[in-house]
Structures are given as structure tokens and as C-alpha cells.
Design a protein around this motif. Sequence first.
Motif, PDB file in Angstrom:
ATOM      1  N   VAL A  54      -2.670  -1.016   4.052  1.00 51.21           N
ATOM      2  CA  VAL A  54      -1.423  -0.227   3.822  1.00 51.21           C
ATOM      3  C   VAL A  54      -1.789   1.257   3.287  1.00 51.21           C
ATOM      4  CG1 VAL A  54       0.490  -0.708   1.963  1.00 51.21           C
ATOM      5  CG2 VAL A  54      -0.174  -2.562   3.457  1.00 51.21           C
ATOM      6  N   VAL A  55      -2.757   1.374   2.167  1.00 53.35           N
ATOM      7  CA  VAL A  55      -2.844   2.490   1.532  1.00 53.35           C
ATOM      8  C   VAL A  55      -3.498   3.542   2.665  1.00 53.35           C
ATOM      9  CG1 VAL A  55      -4.600   3.791  -0.007  1.00 53.35           C
ATOM     10  CG2 VAL A  55      -3.397   1.716  -0.650  1.00 53.35           C
ATOM     11  N   LEU A  56      -4.218   3.151   3.488  1.00 59.60           N
ATOM     12  CA  LEU A  56      -4.752   4.292   4.630  1.00 59.60           C
ATOM     13  C   LEU A  56      -3.524   4.741   5.508  1.00 59.60           C
ATOM     14  CD1 LEU A  56      -8.530   3.159   4.952  1.00 59.60           C
ATOM     15  CD2 LEU A  56      -7.599   5.479   4.171  1.00 59.60           C
ATOM     16  N   GLY A  57      -2.938   3.260   5.735  1.00 57.48           N
ATOM     17  CA  GLY A  57      -1.951   3.459   6.943  1.00 57.48           C
ATOM     18  C   GLY A  57      -1.101   4.617   6.523  1.00 57.48           C
ATOM     19  N   ILE A  58      -0.276   4.412   5.088  1.00 60.18           N
ATOM     20  CA  ILE A  58       0.781   5.405   4.592  1.00 60.18           C
ATOM     21  C   ILE A  58      -0.009   6.913   4.506  1.00 60.18           C
ATOM     22  CG2 ILE A  58       2.121   5.867   2.727  1.00 60.18           C
ATOM     23  CD1 ILE A  58       2.344   2.654   2.367  1.00 60.18           C
ATOM     24  N   THR A  59      -1.243   6.819   3.951  1.00 62.11           N
ATOM     25  CA  THR A  59      -1.783   8.167   3.844  1.00 62.11           C
ATOM     26  C   THR A  59      -1.944   8.955   5.155  1.00 62.11           C
ATOM     27  OG1 THR A  59      -2.811   7.367   1.748  1.00 62.11           O
ATOM     28  CG2 THR A  59      -3.732   9.457   2.783  1.00 62.11           C
ATOM     29  N   LEU A  60      -2.480   8.080   6.074  1.00 61.67           N
ATOM     30  CA  LEU A  60      -2.845   8.830   7.422  1.00 61.67           C
ATOM     31  C   LEU A  60      -1.563   9.152   8.309  1.00 61.67           C
ATOM     32  CD1 LEU A  60      -6.080   6.847   7.978  1.00 61.67           C
ATOM     33  CD2 LEU A  60      -5.878   9.306   7.443  1.00 61.67           C
ATOM     34  N   ALA A  61      -0.398   8.243   7.953  1.00 57.37           N
ATOM     35  CA  ALA A  61       0.950   8.676   8.612  1.00 57.37           C
ATOM     36  C   ALA A  61       1.260   9.822   8.104  1.00 57.37           C
ATOM     37  CB  ALA A  61       1.653   7.599   8.696  1.00 57.37           C
ATOM     38  N   GLY A  62       1.249   9.973   6.836  1.00 48.96           N
ATOM     39  CA  GLY A  62       1.511  11.360   6.271  1.00 48.96           C
ATOM     40  C   GLY A  62       0.676  12.569   6.633  1.00 48.96           C
ATOM     41  N   TRP A  63      -0.460  12.315   6.502  1.00 55.75           N
ATOM     42  CA  TRP A  63      -1.486  13.308   6.867  1.00 55.75           C
ATOM     43  C   TRP A  63      -1.162  13.647   8.410  1.00 55.75           C
ATOM     44  CZ3 TRP A  63      -4.341  17.078   6.114  1.00 55.75           C
ATOM     45  CH2 TRP A  63      -5.511  17.375   6.979  1.00 55.75           C
ATOM     46  N   SER A  64      -0.939  12.760   9.470  1.00 53.70           N
ATOM     47  CA  SER A  64      -0.798  13.183  10.762  1.00 53.70           C
ATOM     48  C   SER A  64       0.518  13.973  11.148  1.00 53.70           C
ATOM     49  CB  SER A  64      -0.860  11.863  11.562  1.00 53.70           C
ATOM     50  OG  SER A  64       0.171  11.075  11.291  1.00 53.70           O
ATOM     51  N   ILE A  65       1.652  13.600  10.368  1.00 48.16           N
ATOM     52  CA  ILE A  65       2.729  14.226  10.243  1.00 48.16           C
ATOM     53  C   ILE A  65       2.545  15.773   9.774  1.00 48.16           C
ATOM     54  CG2 ILE A  65       5.146  14.468   9.608  1.00 48.16           C
ATOM     55  CD1 ILE A  65       5.055  11.425   9.938  1.00 48.16           C
ATOM     56  N   LEU A  66       1.783  15.969   8.648  1.00 50.63           N
ATOM     57  CA  LEU A  66       1.728  17.252   8.014  1.00 50.63           C
ATOM     58  C   LEU A  66       0.819  17.931   8.545  1.00 50.63           C
ATOM     59  CD1 LEU A  66       1.640  16.190   4.180  1.00 50.63           C
ATOM     60  CD2 LEU A  66       3.535  17.396   5.665  1.00 50.63           C
ATOM     61  N   GLY A  67      -0.177  17.486   9.465  1.00 56.16           N
ATOM     62  CA  GLY A  67      -1.235  18.277  10.111  1.00 56.16           C
ATOM     63  C   GLY A  67      -0.748  18.426  11.579  1.00 56.16           C
TER      64      GLY A  67
END
Length: 131
Positions: free
Chosen positions: A61-74
Motif C-alpha cells: 500500500v505504501v509503495l503503491g501510493i508513493t510510486l503512483a504519485g511518483w509516476s504521475i509527477l515524473g
Amino acid sequence: MRPVHPWQTKITLAALLLPAPITLALLVGGVPAFRLVVTLLLFSVPLAFRADRARFMTSCVVLGITLAGWSILGAWEGTLIFFPSALLLLCAAFADPREYRTPATVVTVFACLLAVVPGMFFAGCLAGLVV
């Protein structure tokens, strides 16, 4: 401690393997390696917690949310390719049929679609790069 269900492990492996070929193609194309490689390696973290279901779910959950945000921002730097994998990590957290059979089955079916459709798109992109 209860280990994770095999469905969860397979979904997590799909999240790790899905962006690997396109990441390799981007690296060969000259995209800076650090962001792509580190992001790809983060998808392997939940697999280290397979023996403990609670830690596995938390890391997904933590990595999924973090990496979803990271993939959109980057996205402009090529990290949007990790968005389906981030969603797969979220699916893996809730794909345990021992707890809730029907919701876990629905989540697993969604995860299969989420892995196949982008996988076909990525394969098409790679075929275009090779030709």
C-alpha cells in the motif's frame, strides 16, 4: 505471522516485471538511469516481506501510493510507465482469498487485466523500437 497468498506474490512479481523491458529500452535510448532503476527496484521490496502478511500488505500500500504519485509527477521524465505497476501493488495487498473470497477474486481479475493490457502496449512499443 501468516505468509501471503500465492495470488499476492504473483501479482507483485507482475508489478516488478511489467515495466522491466520498457525500462531497459529507455535506458538503451539514453534516459538517465538513476530514476528508472531505483523506481524499478522499489517494486521488489514487498517480495522481501512475503513471510509476514501484515508487513507485505503495508509495503504494498505504501509503495503503491508513493510510486503512483511518483509516476504521475515524473511523467515527463519517463516514469509514467510505472503507473500500472503501482496499481498492481495496491491490488496485491488485497488479493488474499483466505480473508474475503469474492473481493479478492475481483481484485485479482482486475490485476490480470492491468498486467496484460499495458504489457501488450509495452510489447508493441518495444517491437517498434527494434524494427
